[in-house]
Design a protein around this motif. Sequence first.
Motif, PDB file in Angstrom:
ATOM      1  N   ALA A 192       1.085  -1.766  -0.236  1.00 20.17           N
ATOM      2  CA  ALA A 192       0.312   0.395   0.244  1.00 20.17           C
ATOM      3  C   ALA A 192       0.895   1.042   0.148  1.00 20.17           C
ATOM      4  O   ALA A 192       1.768   0.821   0.288  1.00 20.17           O
ATOM      5  CB  ALA A 192      -0.723   0.442   0.959  1.00 20.17           C
ATOM      6  N   SER A 193       0.507   2.121  -0.565  1.00 15.19           N
ATOM      7  CA  SER A 193       1.055   3.758  -0.870  1.00 15.19           C
ATOM      8  C   SER A 193       0.502   4.374   0.213  1.00 15.19           C
ATOM      9  O   SER A 193      -0.592   4.330   0.031  1.00 15.19           O
ATOM     10  CB  SER A 193       1.025   3.364  -2.473  1.00 15.19           C
ATOM     11  N   GLY A 194       1.046   5.660   0.869  1.00 20.08           N
ATOM     12  CA  GLY A 194       0.492   6.783   1.225  1.00 20.08           C
ATOM     13  C   GLY A 194      -0.746   7.055   0.549  1.00 20.08           C
ATOM     14  O   GLY A 194      -1.986   7.540   1.063  1.00 20.08           O
ATOM     15  N   CYS A 195      -0.865   7.241  -0.837  1.00 18.87           N
ATOM     16  CA  CYS A 195      -2.261   7.102  -1.717  1.00 18.87           C
ATOM     17  C   CYS A 195      -3.022   6.318  -1.226  1.00 18.87           C
ATOM     18  O   CYS A 195      -4.494   6.759  -1.366  1.00 18.87           O
ATOM     19  CB  CYS A 195      -1.691   8.050  -3.064  1.00 18.87           C
ATOM     20  N   SER A 196      -2.911   5.047  -1.517  1.00 25.23           N
ATOM     21  CA  SER A 196      -3.557   3.909  -1.027  1.00 25.23           C
ATOM     22  C   SER A 196      -4.379   4.059  -0.188  1.00 25.23           C
ATOM     23  O   SER A 196      -5.284   3.837   0.254  1.00 25.23           O
ATOM     24  CB  SER A 196      -3.396   2.865  -2.125  1.00 25.23           C
ATOM     25  N   ILE A 197      -3.494   4.270   0.969  1.00 29.60           N
ATOM     26  CA  ILE A 197      -3.864   4.199   2.323  1.00 29.60           C
ATOM     27  C   ILE A 197      -5.057   5.530   2.202  1.00 29.60           C
ATOM     28  O   ILE A 197      -6.317   5.100   3.294  1.00 29.60           O
ATOM     29  CB  ILE A 197      -3.150   4.481   3.027  1.00 29.60           C
ATOM     30  N   ASP A 198      -4.619   6.568   2.205  1.00 32.37           N
ATOM     31  CA  ASP A 198      -5.916   7.840   1.746  1.00 32.37           C
ATOM     32  C   ASP A 198      -7.027   7.730   0.744  1.00 32.37           C
ATOM     33  O   ASP A 198      -7.795   7.874   1.595  1.00 32.37           O
ATOM     34  CB  ASP A 198      -4.928   8.804   1.256  1.00 32.37           C
ATOM     35  N   SER A 199      -6.697   7.008   0.049  1.00 31.62           N
ATOM     36  CA  SER A 199      -8.324   6.482  -0.767  1.00 31.62           C
ATOM     37  C   SER A 199      -9.076   5.454   0.225  1.00 31.62           C
ATOM     38  O   SER A 199     -10.386   5.527   0.259  1.00 31.62           O
ATOM     39  CB  SER A 199      -7.910   6.130  -1.858  1.00 31.62           C
ATOM     40  N   CYS A 200      -8.100   4.849   0.771  1.00 33.94           N
ATOM     41  CA  CYS A 200      -9.411   3.777   1.380  1.00 33.94           C
ATOM     42  C   CYS A 200      -9.916   4.650   2.985  1.00 33.94           C
ATOM     43  O   CYS A 200     -11.017   4.402   3.435  1.00 33.94           O
ATOM     44  CB  CYS A 200      -7.688   2.864   2.580  1.00 33.94           C
ATOM     45  N   VAL A 201      -9.112   5.911   4.134  1.00 32.15           N
ATOM     46  CA  VAL A 201      -9.325   6.569   4.706  1.00 32.15           C
ATOM     47  C   VAL A 201     -10.920   7.259   4.159  1.00 32.15           C
ATOM     48  O   VAL A 201     -11.837   7.290   4.231  1.00 32.15           O
ATOM     49  CB  VAL A 201      -8.514   7.665   5.755  1.00 32.15           C
ATOM     50  N   HIS A 202     -10.670   7.682   3.082  1.00 33.04           N
ATOM     51  CA  HIS A 202     -11.123   8.876   2.586  1.00 33.04           C
ATOM     52  C   HIS A 202     -12.687   7.440   2.202  1.00 33.04           C
ATOM     53  O   HIS A 202     -14.078   8.363   2.353  1.00 33.04           O
ATOM     54  CB  HIS A 202     -11.518   9.192   0.928  1.00 33.04           C
ATOM     55  N   PHE A 203     -12.850   6.548   1.249  1.00 30.04           N
ATOM     56  CA  PHE A 203     -13.785   5.618   1.398  1.00 30.04           C
ATOM     57  C   PHE A 203     -14.365   4.681   2.653  1.00 30.04           C
ATOM     58  O   PHE A 203     -16.184   5.872   2.220  1.00 30.04           O
ATOM     59  CB  PHE A 203     -13.448   4.313   0.559  1.00 30.04           C
ATOM     60  N   ILE A 204     -14.071   5.064   3.721  1.00 30.02           N
ATOM     61  CA  ILE A 204     -14.409   4.817   5.149  1.00 30.02           C
ATOM     62  C   ILE A 204     -15.080   6.095   5.196  1.00 30.02           C
ATOM     63  O   ILE A 204     -16.528   6.097   6.076  1.00 30.02           O
ATOM     64  CB  ILE A 204     -13.717   4.241   6.528  1.00 30.02           C
ATOM     65  N   GLN A 205     -14.608   7.680   4.990  1.00 27.82           N
ATOM     66  CA  GLN A 205     -15.057   8.520   5.657  1.00 27.82           C
ATOM     67  C   GLN A 205     -16.963   8.795   4.419  1.00 27.82           C
ATOM     68  O   GLN A 205     -17.660   9.337   5.585  1.00 27.82           O
ATOM     69  CB  GLN A 205     -14.619   9.840   4.989  1.00 27.82           C
ATOM     70  N   LYS A 206     -16.529   8.227   3.537  1.00 25.33           N
ATOM     71  CA  LYS A 206     -17.735   7.983   3.157  1.00 25.33           C
ATOM     72  C   LYS A 206     -18.740   7.188   3.460  1.00 25.33           C
ATOM     73  O   LYS A 206     -20.430   7.648   3.350  1.00 25.33           O
ATOM     74  CB  LYS A 206     -17.561   7.640   1.185  1.00 25.33           C
ATOM     75  N   ILE A 207     -18.032   6.569   3.902  1.00 22.82           N
ATOM     76  CA  ILE A 207     -19.446   5.450   4.204  1.00 22.82           C
ATOM     77  C   ILE A 207     -20.251   5.723   5.833  1.00 22.82           C
ATOM     78  O   ILE A 207     -21.028   5.387   6.035  1.00 22.82           O
ATOM     79  CB  ILE A 207     -18.195   3.862   4.444  1.00 22.82           C
ATOM     80  N   GLU A 208     -19.166   6.578   6.634  1.00 22.54           N
ATOM     81  CA  GLU A 208     -20.004   7.130   7.726  1.00 22.54           C
ATOM     82  C   GLU A 208     -21.313   7.716   7.097  1.00 22.54           C
ATOM     83  O   GLU A 208     -21.879   8.202   8.424  1.00 22.54           O
ATOM     84  CB  GLU A 208     -18.151   7.806   8.380  1.00 22.54           C
TER      85      GLU A 208
END
Length: 161
Positions: A72-88
């Motif tokens: 995982a890269s920093g950008c890929s981890i960030d994209s996952c966190v943004h995805f989780i924020q959208k689910i929230e």
Amino acid sequence: MILPFNEMPLGSRIWIYQSDKKILDQDLIKIKTKLTEFLKNWTAHGDDLKSSFEIKYNRFLIIALNEKSTKASGCSIDSCVHFIQKIEKDYGLNLLDKMNVAFKQGDYISYKSIVEFKILIKNKSVSKNTIVFNNLVNTKIDYLENWEVPAKDSWHARFLA
């Protein structure tokens, strides 16, 4: 690229997102669909990430990543966190607050702030043998062996003094 969770290597990296409440069954179906779609397209520097997920107790989203092929890269981890924020946002959940504790009380899963958890310990409503969820695990093997454990065997033990 998404794979079945049980086929993920034991050394796979794990992220656990704990919900502040039980996720409704109708929302769970939609969340599973969105997670599947996200992971199918999850990449790091253009390379597919071999990943998977499972949802436990209608409350925990567990994402696994096989980093042997692509890390995982920093950008890929960030994209996952943004995805989780959208689910929230879409489902009125709190999945990113790490200052809360989930633990079992019989078949029920309680979710409390650390302050409330300490009070429950003081009042002897929670003991060293209470099953807690150690969301600090970071590999699949650690998740399988050390996620649901007695409080005395987790980071929660520091509150048991």
